[in-house]
Scaffold this active site. Structure first.
Site, PDB file in Angstrom:
ATOM      1  N   ASP A  55     -15.343   2.246   7.074  1.00 22.34           N
ATOM      2  CA  ASP A  55     -14.287   3.129   6.697  1.00 22.34           C
ATOM      3  C   ASP A  55     -14.860   3.779   5.444  1.00 22.34           C
ATOM      4  OD1 ASP A  55     -11.597   4.192   6.263  1.00 22.34           O
ATOM      5  OD2 ASP A  55     -11.793   3.258   4.411  1.00 22.34           O
TER       6      ASP A  55
ATOM      7  N   HIS B  90       1.054  -1.366  -0.198  1.00 22.12           N
ATOM      8  CA  HIS B  90       0.006   0.106   0.089  1.00 22.12           C
ATOM      9  C   HIS B  90       0.996   1.139  -0.053  1.00 22.12           C
ATOM     10  CE1 HIS B  90      -3.556   2.292   1.033  1.00 22.12           C
ATOM     11  NE2 HIS B  90      -2.754   3.031   1.674  1.00 22.12           N
TER      12      HIS B  90
HETATM   13  N1  URA Z   1      -5.878   6.235   2.511  1.00 21.01           N
HETATM   14  C1  URA Z   1      -6.761   5.316   3.406  1.00 21.01           C
HETATM   15  O1  URA Z   1      -6.971   4.390   2.865  1.00 21.01           O
HETATM   16  N2  URA Z   1      -7.106   6.168   4.301  1.00 21.01           N
HETATM   17  C2  URA Z   1      -7.050   7.122   5.035  1.00 21.01           C
HETATM   18  O2  URA Z   1      -7.410   7.649   5.930  1.00 21.01           O
HETATM   19  C3  URA Z   1      -5.861   8.062   4.204  1.00 21.01           C
HETATM   20  C4  URA Z   1      -5.388   7.444   2.967  1.00 21.01           C
END
Ligand code: URA
Length: 437
Positions: free
Chosen positions: A161, A82
């Site tokens: 999220d 990531h």
């Molecule tokens: N990328 C993500 O997936 N979440 C965040 O809070 C910031 C960058």
């Protein structure tokens, strides 16, 4: 439980219990807690932070808000990568097929462009027909067949999220270390990865431009990842100029294809190998990063990495002909040449300005609902340390928007400092490996 009491507690700098955090997330996802109360809690977290036990509880609650992918049928230690986001950062497209060719399965769940930074999904979708929204079953099948698959977040993975991120975006609470960490790690855990390598960008194009905040972010990510059972490493890499020579979706995908054919620019390849070496160690195919890098170089030279990319493209619906012959790309944009107004050496580049310019050209989104133009972007002729003569080409801008060329040219020139007196400060490409939180 009472939302006001929980908000008040965090507002006053006290720690929340695991149950309080779990309850807030659960009720929020169920629609029982309104956005204004969750916004207040997010702002309290923004100002007062979270202890590591609270961040772990938040992450756990977020994971439990949705499904978890079961990748146990795919043999091997599954390793994802990531990036915290960059300009010209097409590393994933080169890295995933090479690491898969080395025998480490890579289940990659990526995002779209955010602010001035690009996103892997937008780059892949620049390939005509390419599908990034796959069912879990398809994802698993492609992963089993090719050793890697690249998709977007599904509806059922960490719904908390999706809701929280959208709220953070409009309440000024995105740049909070515990919120960023829980957001990233919850998704990686839920997608079924066993290990994670993070590319944490440092420099004027990074998400957090401040170096000490970036180190703290990297350490927190590693600690949290390990806490939820993901073997996690973070590498700090430079974002003081765009990576490679292209910015923009198809331009970057094309550069990644060329890289897989052995013609990648040095900085892109170095970041790819360094991250890939770590992935090989975590995935158990190498004893050391240097051994991993050696394997990846062999996979590049033998063409196996490129073959993997073609196979994955085909399975995800993409037009393989375009990958094999990029000159057949069906979309076009108007080219605007930027020439140097002075002679000298490029001593600095403002990467954020270049990223924002690329968004204005159509390569990113000003608003969430905007559609990206796959052919828009920038091809750079010169980077830090290169000397230029007056009138020599610095870059070519590609756009289908009707913005005055002069304005775009001026904006690009503003991103560069060209001097015939000062020495350039070459940004250090690989900064620091963080192995412990
Ligand atoms: N990328 C993500 O997936 N979440 C965040 O809070 C910031 C960058």
């Amino acid at each position: 439980m009472n939302a006001v009491e929980i908000i008040t507690k965090k507002r006053d700098g006290k720690n929340l219990s695991k149950d309080e955090i779990r309850w807030m997330i659960h009720e929020y996802v169920r629609g029982e807690i309104p956005d204004y109360q969750m916004s207040a809690l997010l702002m309290a977290i923004y100002f007062n932070g979270l202890e590591s036990s609270e961040t772990a509880a938040l992450t756990e609650a977020m994971i439990q808000s949705g499904d978890r992918m079961d990748l146990s049928a795919v043999p091997g230690i599954k390793v994802d990568k990531h990036s915290t986001g960059g300009v010209g950062d097409k590393v994933s497209l080169v890295l995933a097929p090479l690491v898969a060719a080395a025998g480490v399965p890579v289940p990659m769940m990526s995002g779209r462009g955010l602010g001035h930074t690009g996103g892997t999904l937008d780059k892949l979708e620049a390939i005509p027909g390419f599908r990034t929204q796959l069912s879990e079953k398809e994802f698993r099948n492609i992963l089993a067949k090719t050793g890697f698959a690249m998709i977007g977040q599904t509806e059922s993975i960490v719904p908390a999220d999706r809701l929280l991120y959208a709220l953070r975006d409009v309440t000024g609470t995105v740049p909070s270390i515990p919120l960023i960490c829980s957001s990233i790690i919850s998704k990686k855990k839920a997608e079924g990865a066993d290990a994670l390598v993070l590319d944490v960008k440092v420099g004027n194009g990074a998400f957090l431009p401040d170096r000490s905040a970036t180190v703290s972010l990297a350490k927190n990510l590693v600690r949290l990842g390990e806490n939820v059972g993901l073997k996690t490493r973070a590498l700090l890499t430079s974002m003081d100029q765009p990576l490679g020579l292209t910015v923009g979706n198809w331009l970057e995908t094309r550069e990644a294809i060329e890289a897989l054919q052995g013609n990648g620019p040095d900085d892109l390849m170095e970041v790819t190998f360094q991250l890939g070496g770590l992935m090989c160690v975590l995935g158990g195919c190498a004893h050391s990063p240097s051994e991993g890098i050696k394997i990846l170089k062999e996979k590049l030279d033998s063409g196996e990495g490129f073959e993997q990319f073609i196979r994955m493209t085909e399975l995800q619906g993409g037009d393989v002909k375009v990958v094999e012959s990029p000159d057949k790309y069906p979309h076009q944009a108007k080219a605007i040449e930027v020439t140097s107004p002075v002679s000298g050496t490029i001593i600095q580049m403002d990467t954020q300005i270049i990223g924002i310019l690329s968004v204005s050209l159509g390569a990113g989104r000003m608003r969430k609902e905007d559609v990206v133009d796959p052919s828009a972007g920038i091809v750079l002729d010169k980077k830090i340390g290169d000397s230029v003569q007056t009138g020599e080409r610095l870059a070519t801008l590609y756009t289908n928007k009707s913005i005055a060329s002069d304005e775009l040219i001026q904006r690009y020139c503003k991103a560069l400092i060209i001097s015939d007196e000062e020495e350039p400060e070459f940004p250090q490409l690989i900064h620091e490996l963080i192995e412990h939180g």
